[in-house]
Design a protein around this motif. Structure first.
Motif, PDB file in Angstrom:
ATOM      1  N   THR A 138      84.025 -25.709   2.325  1.00 35.22           N
ATOM      2  CA  THR A 138      84.330 -24.275   2.181  1.00 35.22           C
ATOM      3  C   THR A 138      83.569 -23.470   3.224  1.00 35.22           C
ATOM      4  N   GLN A 139      82.286 -23.785   3.387  1.00 34.65           N
ATOM      5  CA  GLN A 139      81.503 -23.106   4.424  1.00 34.65           C
ATOM      6  C   GLN A 139      82.122 -23.380   5.798  1.00 34.65           C
ATOM      7  N   GLY A 140      82.406 -24.645   6.077  1.00 35.53           N
ATOM      8  CA  GLY A 140      82.941 -25.041   7.388  1.00 35.53           C
ATOM      9  C   GLY A 140      84.270 -24.367   7.684  1.00 35.53           C
TER      10      GLY A 140
ATOM     11  N   THR B 112      85.370 -21.451   6.967  1.00 35.68           N
ATOM     12  CA  THR B 112      85.314 -20.036   7.359  1.00 35.68           C
ATOM     13  C   THR B 112      85.068 -19.881   8.862  1.00 35.68           C
ATOM     14  N   GLU B 113      84.398 -20.863   9.451  1.00 38.19           N
ATOM     15  CA  GLU B 113      83.949 -20.695  10.847  1.00 38.19           C
ATOM     16  C   GLU B 113      85.141 -20.688  11.816  1.00 38.19           C
ATOM     17  N   PRO B 114      85.964 -21.751  11.830  1.00 37.78           N
ATOM     18  CA  PRO B 114      87.123 -21.688  12.730  1.00 37.78           C
ATOM     19  C   PRO B 114      88.120 -20.615  12.290  1.00 37.78           C
TER      20      PRO B 114
ATOM     21  N   LEU C 102      89.326 -19.433   1.740  1.00 37.65           N
ATOM     22  CA  LEU C 102      88.904 -18.190   1.087  1.00 37.65           C
ATOM     23  C   LEU C 102      89.733 -16.997   1.572  1.00 37.65           C
ATOM     24  N   THR C 103      89.974 -16.080   0.617  1.00 42.18           N
ATOM     25  CA  THR C 103      90.905 -14.960   0.839  1.00 42.18           C
ATOM     26  C   THR C 103      90.678 -14.202   2.149  1.00 42.18           C
ATOM     27  N   THR C 104      89.468 -13.685   2.340  1.00 46.73           N
ATOM     28  CA  THR C 104      89.195 -12.799   3.478  1.00 46.73           C
ATOM     29  C   THR C 104      89.531 -13.450   4.810  1.00 46.73           C
TER      30      THR C 104
ATOM     31  N   CYS D  39      83.966  -4.116  11.246  1.00 45.96           N
ATOM     32  CA  CYS D  39      83.800  -4.158   9.777  1.00 45.96           C
ATOM     33  C   CYS D  39      83.638  -5.600   9.307  1.00 45.96           C
ATOM     34  N   PHE D  40      84.413  -6.497   9.894  1.00 49.00           N
ATOM     35  CA  PHE D  40      84.318  -7.915   9.526  1.00 49.00           C
ATOM     36  C   PHE D  40      82.925  -8.454   9.852  1.00 49.00           C
ATOM     37  N   THR D  41      82.419  -8.146  11.053  1.00 51.52           N
ATOM     38  CA  THR D  41      81.101  -8.690  11.409  1.00 51.52           C
ATOM     39  C   THR D  41      80.009  -8.001  10.585  1.00 51.52           C
TER      40      THR D  41
ATOM     41  N   PHE E  80      80.497  -6.727   7.281  1.00 49.13           N
ATOM     42  CA  PHE E  80      80.578  -7.110   5.861  1.00 49.13           C
ATOM     43  C   PHE E  80      80.754  -8.619   5.652  1.00 49.13           C
ATOM     44  N   THR E  81      81.652  -9.224   6.400  1.00 47.95           N
ATOM     45  CA  THR E  81      81.978 -10.625   6.101  1.00 47.95           C
ATOM     46  C   THR E  81      80.910 -11.563   6.663  1.00 47.95           C
ATOM     47  N   ASP E  82      80.433 -11.265   7.862  1.00 47.16           N
ATOM     48  CA  ASP E  82      79.320 -12.084   8.378  1.00 47.16           C
ATOM     49  C   ASP E  82      78.082 -11.939   7.489  1.00 47.16           C
ATOM     50  N   ARG E  83      77.975 -10.783   6.835  1.00 47.56           N
ATOM     51  CA  ARG E  83      76.823 -10.607   5.932  1.00 47.56           C
ATOM     52  C   ARG E  83      76.987 -11.478   4.685  1.00 47.56           C
ATOM     53  N   ASP E  84      78.230 -11.675   4.244  1.00 48.97           N
ATOM     54  CA  ASP E  84      78.428 -12.675   3.186  1.00 48.97           C
ATOM     55  C   ASP E  84      77.961 -14.031   3.724  1.00 48.97           C
ATOM     56  N   GLY E  85      78.301 -14.289   5.006  1.00 45.63           N
ATOM     57  CA  GLY E  85      77.833 -15.529   5.634  1.00 45.63           C
ATOM     58  C   GLY E  85      76.319 -15.647   5.536  1.00 45.63           C
ATOM     59  N   LYS E  86      75.639 -14.556   5.828  1.00 46.50           N
ATOM     60  CA  LYS E  86      74.163 -14.568   5.742  1.00 46.50           C
ATOM     61  C   LYS E  86      73.724 -14.960   4.325  1.00 46.50           C
TER      62      LYS E  86
ATOM     63  N   LEU F 170      71.979 -27.816  -5.858  1.00 49.09           N
ATOM     64  CA  LEU F 170      72.841 -27.808  -4.670  1.00 49.09           C
ATOM     65  C   LEU F 170      72.789 -26.472  -3.930  1.00 49.09           C
ATOM     66  N   LYS F 171      72.737 -25.388  -4.703  1.00 48.28           N
ATOM     67  CA  LYS F 171      72.813 -24.064  -4.077  1.00 48.28           C
ATOM     68  C   LYS F 171      71.918 -23.102  -4.847  1.00 48.28           C
ATOM     69  N   GLY F 172      70.945 -22.502  -4.163  1.00 45.54           N
ATOM     70  CA  GLY F 172      70.019 -21.593  -4.842  1.00 45.54           C
ATOM     71  C   GLY F 172      70.413 -20.143  -4.666  1.00 45.54           C
TER      72      GLY F 172
HETATM   73  N1  BYC Z   1      88.954 -16.840  -2.156  1.00 45.07           N
HETATM   74  O1  BYC Z   1      83.529 -20.008 -10.071  1.00 45.07           O
HETATM   75  P1  BYC Z   1      84.194 -19.312  -8.955  1.00 45.07           P
HETATM   76  C1  BYC Z   1      80.719 -17.191   6.501  1.00 45.07           C
HETATM   77  C2  BYC Z   1      87.682 -20.120  -5.844  1.00 45.07           C
HETATM   78  S1  BYC Z   1      81.149 -16.577   4.975  1.00 45.07           S
HETATM   79  C3  BYC Z   1      89.588 -17.952  -2.579  1.00 45.07           C
HETATM   80  O2  BYC Z   1      84.750 -17.964  -9.157  1.00 45.07           O
HETATM   81  P2  BYC Z   1      82.203 -20.257  -7.148  1.00 45.07           P
HETATM   82  C4  BYC Z   1      81.319 -16.558   7.682  1.00 45.07           C
HETATM   83  C5  BYC Z   1      86.564 -21.154  -5.796  1.00 45.07           C
HETATM   84  O3  BYC Z   1      86.554 -21.833  -4.539  1.00 45.07           O
HETATM   85  C6  BYC Z   1      80.355 -17.661   3.809  1.00 45.07           C
HETATM   86  N2  BYC Z   1      89.126 -18.744  -3.564  1.00 45.07           N
HETATM   87  O4  BYC Z   1      83.265 -19.196  -7.688  1.00 45.07           O
HETATM   88  C7  BYC Z   1      81.490 -15.206   7.743  1.00 45.07           C
HETATM   89  C8  BYC Z   1      86.898 -22.018  -6.979  1.00 45.07           C
HETATM   90  O5  BYC Z   1      87.919 -22.919  -6.573  1.00 45.07           O
HETATM   91  P3  BYC Z   1      87.825 -24.470  -7.011  1.00 45.07           P
HETATM   92  C9  BYC Z   1      81.180 -18.870   3.456  1.00 45.07           C
HETATM   93  C10 BYC Z   1      87.981 -18.361  -4.160  1.00 45.07           C
HETATM   94  O6  BYC Z   1      82.829 -21.583  -6.978  1.00 45.07           O
HETATM   95  C11 BYC Z   1      82.090 -14.641   8.866  1.00 45.07           C
HETATM   96  C12 BYC Z   1      87.503 -21.036  -7.976  1.00 45.07           C
HETATM   97  O7  BYC Z   1      87.899 -19.876  -7.209  1.00 45.07           O
HETATM   98  N3  BYC Z   1      80.395 -19.812   2.699  1.00 45.07           N
HETATM   99  O8  BYC Z   1      79.960 -18.102   6.588  1.00 45.07           O
HETATM  100  O9  BYC Z   1      80.960 -20.133  -7.930  1.00 45.07           O
HETATM  101  C13 BYC Z   1      82.493 -15.447   9.922  1.00 45.07           C
HETATM  102  C14 BYC Z   1      86.509 -20.597  -9.029  1.00 45.07           C
HETATM  103  O10 BYC Z   1      85.325 -20.247  -8.376  1.00 45.07           O
HETATM  104  C15 BYC Z   1      87.266 -17.220  -3.792  1.00 45.07           C
HETATM  105  C16 BYC Z   1      80.554 -20.073   1.389  1.00 45.07           C
HETATM  106  O11 BYC Z   1      81.420 -19.524   0.750  1.00 45.07           O
HETATM  107  C17 BYC Z   1      87.802 -16.439  -2.738  1.00 45.07           C
HETATM  108  N4  BYC Z   1      87.208 -15.311  -2.297  1.00 45.07           N
HETATM  109  O12 BYC Z   1      81.880 -19.558  -5.752  1.00 45.07           O
HETATM  110  C18 BYC Z   1      82.329 -16.810   9.840  1.00 45.07           C
HETATM  111  C19 BYC Z   1      79.603 -21.052   0.767  1.00 45.07           C
HETATM  112  N5  BYC Z   1      86.178 -17.117  -4.577  1.00 45.07           N
HETATM  113  O13 BYC Z   1      86.573 -25.008  -6.300  1.00 45.07           O
HETATM  114  C20 BYC Z   1      81.727 -17.389   8.731  1.00 45.07           C
HETATM  115  C21 BYC Z   1      80.266 -22.184   0.083  1.00 45.07           C
HETATM  116  C22 BYC Z   1      86.202 -18.151  -5.411  1.00 45.07           C
HETATM  117  O14 BYC Z   1      87.702 -24.439  -8.485  1.00 45.07           O
HETATM  118  N6  BYC Z   1      81.134 -21.752  -1.005  1.00 45.07           N
HETATM  119  N7  BYC Z   1      87.284 -18.908  -5.175  1.00 45.07           N
HETATM  120  O15 BYC Z   1      89.103 -25.046  -6.456  1.00 45.07           O
HETATM  121  C23 BYC Z   1      80.681 -21.421  -2.231  1.00 45.07           C
HETATM  122  O16 BYC Z   1      79.500 -21.407  -2.486  1.00 45.07           O
HETATM  123  C24 BYC Z   1      81.677 -21.112  -3.311  1.00 45.07           C
HETATM  124  O17 BYC Z   1      82.812 -21.859  -3.052  1.00 45.07           O
HETATM  125  C25 BYC Z   1      82.094 -19.611  -3.399  1.00 45.07           C
HETATM  126  C26 BYC Z   1      82.794 -19.390  -4.726  1.00 45.07           C
HETATM  127  C27 BYC Z   1      80.866 -18.723  -3.287  1.00 45.07           C
HETATM  128  C28 BYC Z   1      83.073 -19.212  -2.301  1.00 45.07           C
END
Ligand code: BYC
Length: 470
Positions: free
Chosen positions: A117-119, A121-123, A192-194, A207-209, A211-217, A317-319
Motif C-alpha cells: 500500500t505504501q509502495g 502511492t509512490e508511482p 488508495l482513493t486520493t 495542495c497535493f504536496t 496535504f497528501t505528502d503530509r499524510d505520507g509523512k 507492525l505500525k505505531g
Molecule cells: N482508499 O480499517 P481501515 C504517501 C481500505 S501517502 C482506499 O479503515 P486501515 C505519499 C483499507 O486498505 C502514505 N481504501 O483502515 C504521499 C482496508 O482494505 P483491506 C501511504 C482504503 O487498514 C504523496 C479497508 O479500507 N502509506 O506516502 O487501518 C506522494 C479497511 O481499512 C482507504 C500508507 O497508507 C482509502 N483512503 O488503514 C507519494 C501506509 N482507507 O486491507 C506518497 C500503509 C482505507 O481490508 N497503509 N482503505 O482490503 C496503511 O497503513 C493502511 O492501509 C491505511 C488504512 C492507513 C491506508
C-alpha cells in the motif's frame, strides 16, 4: 556515515553485491521500472538537464549531491538509515523484545499489504503529475516537480527492495504489480482513493504536496516505529526526502497567496471576479482547493474505528508517529470518546488509532494556514483560510457519504448537494484555474498568478536555469 555504493548498477548501502540472488532479482526489475518511468513518468522531458539532488549518504548532514542530470539517468537506489544498536520493539504487546530483522511468519501477509500500500502511492503520484511539466509556472517550479517525481520513484525502490529481500516470490510478484496498476485506470487503479484523483493543474499540485505528502509523512513516521527493523530504517530515510515535498506545497500555496494579495492591492479590489479577470487565484477559490485536497487526504488515514489499526499496533507492525512521546505504549486499558454520526461512543484506544493520527495530522496542517493567514492579515484583507472538518466529504469511515458541511455539521442532503460547489471547485472553477496554466520557461520569470520564491535551490539564484530544456 553509511556510504552508498555508486559503482554498482543499483546504488545501495545494503551490501547488495554480497547477495547475488537479491541483486539479480532487483537488476531484473530495474529495466521494468525504467520502462514504466519512460511511459508513465514526466512526459516529454527525458532530454532535459535537470538540477537535481541525489542521495549519496544517509547521514543527516550533507546527504545529498546536487547536479544536472537527465531524469532517465537518475541514480535511483536503495538507502536505509543506519541501524540503531540493539533496537527494541517500542510499542504493542511485544514491547521491549528485540526488533525483528526478518518477517515473522504470522505477520507476513499483513506486513506485505502495508508495504504494498505504501509502495503503490509512490508511482501513483508520479503518474498523477505526469503532464504538469507542460504548464509549469517557472523553471524553478519545474525543477521542484521533477525533484519530487524522481524521489517518489526512489521511494518505490525502497518498498520494492523490502518486497524482494523479505517476501520471496510473492514479493517479486507484488513488485511487478506496482508497475501494472495505474492512477485513475478503470481496470487496475491505484489502491488508495486520493491517488486516483487527477492532478492537472499546479494549484492542485501544491495542495497535493501540502496535504497528501503530509499524510505520507505521518504514515512513514508510524511505519518508522515498526518492529520490523528493515521497514523502520527504510522509512526513516524516506522522511528526509519527504520534507522537501511538503516545502514545495507550503511555499507554493504561500506564493499563490502573496501574488493574490498583490493583485488585490493593484486592482484595489477584493472582488473575486476582478481578481480572476486580473489573472490571479481569488482567495475563495484557493479555499475550495484546500477543502478538496484536505478532505481527500483525510480519507487516507482509514476508518475512525479500525480493527486493522488495532491489530497492527498490538502486533508491533505500525505505531503512532513519534511513539516515544506517548506515556502508554500498549494501550490495552485506554479508551477514547469518539463523536460518531449516531452520537458519542466510548471506544478502546487501540481501535481508534487512525483517528488519533488524523487529528494530529490536522494540527500539523494548521501550521501552513497560520503562515498564509498572517500574510492575509498583514495585507489588511478580511478573509481567513481554514481547514475543513474531518467529517466533510469523506468517502472512507463512519462519515462516508454523509451530507456534512466544511464546519462539520450534518446538513440536509439536498442543501448539501446544492452547496457542494460553493465548497469544492466546480467545473468552471477548474476551467478557470486551467486557463491560468501557461508554461513559463525563461530563467527567473514567473507566471502571473504566483509570486517568485524567496530563494533558489541550494543557495543558487532564483533566476538560475534549473532545467535546461535543450
Ligand atoms: N482508499 O480499517 P481501515 C504517501 C481500505 S501517502 C482506499 O479503515 P486501515 C505519499 C483499507 O486498505 C502514505 N481504501 O483502515 C504521499 C482496508 O482494505 P483491506 C501511504 C482504503 O487498514 C504523496 C479497508 O479500507 N502509506 O506516502 O487501518 C506522494 C479497511 O481499512 C482507504 C500508507 O497508507 C482509502 N483512503 O488503514 C507519494 C501506509 N482507507 O486491507 C506518497 C500503509 C482505507 O481490508 N497503509 N482503505 O482490503 C496503511 O497503513 C493502511 O492501509 C491505511 C488504512 C492507513 C491506508
Amino acid at each position: 556515515m553509511s556510504g552508498i555504493t555508486y559503482s554498482e548498477k543499483i546504488p545501495n548501502n545494503v551490501d547488495l553485491a554480497n547477495d547475488r540472488t537479491l541483486q539479480r532479482a532487483l537488476e531484473h526489475w530495474q529495466p521494468h521500472f525504467l520502462q514504466w518511468w519512460h511511459e508513465m513518468g514526466p512526459s516529454d522531458f527525458e532530454a532535459a538537464h535537470v538540477y537535481l539532488r541525489t542521495a549519496i549518504s544517509v547521514d543527516a548532514q550533507g546527504w545529498a549531491h546536487y547536479g544536472a542530470v537527465h531524469m532517465p539517468e537518475y541514480r535511483w537506489g536503495i538507502f536505509l538509515a543506519d541501524p540503531v544498536a540493539e533496537r527494541k520493539v517500542g510499542f504493542g504487546d511485544a514491547m521491549g523484545a528485540p526488533a525483528w530483522q526478518q518477517v515473522p511468519g504470522e505477520y507476513r501477509s499483513t506486513l506485505r499489504r502495508l508495504i504494498v500500500t505504501q509502495g503503490d502511492t509512490e508511482p501513483a503520484s508520479v503518474e498523477q503529475q505526469r503532464l504538469l511539466g507542460h504548464s509549469c509556472p517557472s523553471l524553478y517550479d519545474l525543477r521542484n516537480l521533477f525533484q519530487v517525481n524522481v524521489e517518489e520513484g526512489r521511494h518505490l525502490w525502497a518498498m520494492v527492495y523490502l518486497l524482494h529481500a523479505h517476501f520471496g516470490r510473492d514479493g517479486r510478484e507484488e513488485a511487478e504489480e506496482l508497475l501494472a496498476r495505474h492512477s485513475g485506470d478503470a481496470d487496475k487503479p491505484r489502491i488508495l482513493t486520493t491517488f486516483n484523483e487527477p492532478i492537472s493543474d499546479w494549484l492542485s499540485f501544491y495542495c497535493f504536496t501540502y496535504f497528501t505528502d503530509r499524510d505520507g509523512k505521518y504514515q512513514l513516521k508510524s511505519l518508522a516505529e515498526s518492529a520490523f527493523d528493515p521497514l523502520s530504517r527504510t522509512c526513516r530515510f524516506m522522511l528526509t526526502e519527504e520534507a522537501h515535498h511538503m516545502f514545495v506545497g507550503e511555499t507554493g500555496i504561500g506564493r499563490v497567496v502573496k501574488r493574490t494579495l498583490e493583485v488585490m492591492k493593484e486592482t484595489g479590489s477584493e472582488n473575486p471576479a476582478r481578481i480572476r479577470a486580473a489573472g490571479a487565484v481569488d482567495l475563495p477559490l484557493l479555499q475550495k482547493y484546500l477543502n478538496f485536497w484536505c478532505s481527500s487526504s483525510l480519507d487516507l488515514f482509514g476508518s475512525e474505528i479500525s480493527s486493522n489499526s488495532a491489530a497492527n499496533f498490538a502486533s508491533g507492525l505500525k505505531g503512532r508517529p513519534d511513539e516515544s512521546q506517548y506515556d502508554d505504549h500498549v494501550l490495552r486499558e485506554k479508551t477514547l470518546d469518539l463523536v460518531m454520526p449516531e452520537g458519542t461512543q466510548n471506544v478502546p484506544m487501540l481501535n481508534v488509532l487512525n483517528e488519533v493520527m488524523r487529528e494530529s495530522y490536522l494540527k500539523d496542517c494548521e501550521i501552513g494556514l497560520k503562515r498564509w493567514n498572517r500574510a492575509i492579515e498583514r495585507a489588511g484583507v478580511d478573509f481567513r483560510l481554514t481547514l475543513p472538518s474531518s467529517r466533510f466529504r469523506r468517502s472512507i469511515g463512519a462519515w462516508a457519504g454523509l451530507p456534512v458541511d466544511p464546519r462539520g455539521n450534518l446538513v440536509d442532503k439536498t442543501a448539501f448537494e446544492k452547496q457542494l460547489f460553493d465548497w469544492i471547485p466546480s467545473e468552471s472553477d477548474r476551467a478557470f484555474v486551467h486557463s491560468l496554466m501557461h508554461k513559463v520557461t525563461e530563467p527567473g520569470k514567473m507566471a502571473a498568478w504566483i509570486a517568485p520564491p524567496e530563494r533558489g535551490i541550494n543557495n543558487l539564484a532564483v533566476d538560475y536555469e534549473y532545467v535546461k530544456l535543450h
